[in-house]
Write a protein that holds these residues in place. Structure first.
Motif: not given
Length: 255
Positions: A1-3, A6, A26, A28-29, A31, A204
């Motif tokens: 999963m991409t951050t 951050k 961080e 995440e996408e 979420e 996100t």
């Protein structure tokens, strides 16, 4: 999963007062993260740091853009927005005398950095109109697009504000108390809209919210701030059953 967002040791002091205390997160996408905490916990200051309204005393902020995390720590608000971090506020902020459609047109044109001659663009730019129509449909405003915003209810204005924030095509969308001032019906509708948008668009969502029923409904993850620092972070069930959270947050009278 991409951050997609951050923060590293993010800190903001006002004299001797530490409003945000070395926060490292961080996000995440795809979420939905809710950031909660008692009054004075640092939530608003944290949002203001993320959006460039305030400069951090120390630390760093990185936002996903063009396939990588890019440093936006010292970027001014308009650059942060152009980079893909959008925010809606507790108090709705729309052009009261313009129609819903015109409000969204202004936001979309401003994002593109082109002329603000709405009438000319609206008459001649098919892509603009297509983009605006899509935003109106996403936020359930199509049927009332030609209504001026001074005739809208509080909940309807909130939908318009969300449409405006989406016009910049955000990577990360900060929602600041989205149900503030709403009646139960409006609250239910905005929660449903957030769920729908989370499924339908590539953004996100990060939410601050005082209504714990809303928080538990929409959240994949909950971060609790207290005295400017992260007190708890994780799965909603685990966080809300944490005794420290019960004492610092759930036992207080308000977020």
């Amino acid at each position: 999963m991409t951050t997609v967002l951050k923060t590293e040791n993010l800190r903001r002091q006002f004299g001797d007062l530490v409003a945000v205390n070395d926060v490292s997160l961080e996000l995440e996408e795809d979420e939905i993260t809710s950031i909660i905490g008692p009054n004075g916990a640092g939530k608003t200051t944290f949002y203001n740091l993320l959006t460039g309204v305030l400069e951090p005393t120390s630390g760093a902020i990185h936002l996903w853009k063009d396939g990588e995390l890019q440093d936006i720590t010292d970027a001014p608000p308009h650059v942060v927005a152009q980079s893909g971090l959008s925010r809606s506020y507790q108090i709705t902020n729309v052009f009261e005398r313009l129609t819903i459609r015109e409000n969204v047109q202004v936001a979309r044109i401003a994002h593109e950095g082109r002329t603000l001659d709405i009438r000319s663009r609206a008459a001649n730019d098919e892509q603009l109109n297509a983009d605006v129509d899509e935003l109106l449909e996403l936020t359930n405003l199509t049927d009332m697009a030609e209504v001026t915003c001074d005739k809208l209810s509080h909940g309807e204005k909130r939908n318009v504000e969300i449409a405006l924030a989406l016009a910049i095509e955000p990577t990360v969308f900060l929602l600041d108390e989205p149900t503030a001032g709403m009646n139960p019906t409006e609250t239910k509708e905005i929660v449903s809209l957030i769920h729908e948008l989370n499924e339908d668009i590539d953004a996100t969502f990060v939410v601050t919210e005082h209504d714990m029923d809303v928080v538990t409904d929409i959240s994949d993850r909950i971060v609790v701030l207290a005295d400017g620092a992260v007190l708890a972070d994780g799965d909603p069930q685990a966080v809300l059953s944490d005794e420290r959270v019960t004492e610092a947050y759930l036992g207080s009278e308000a977020v």
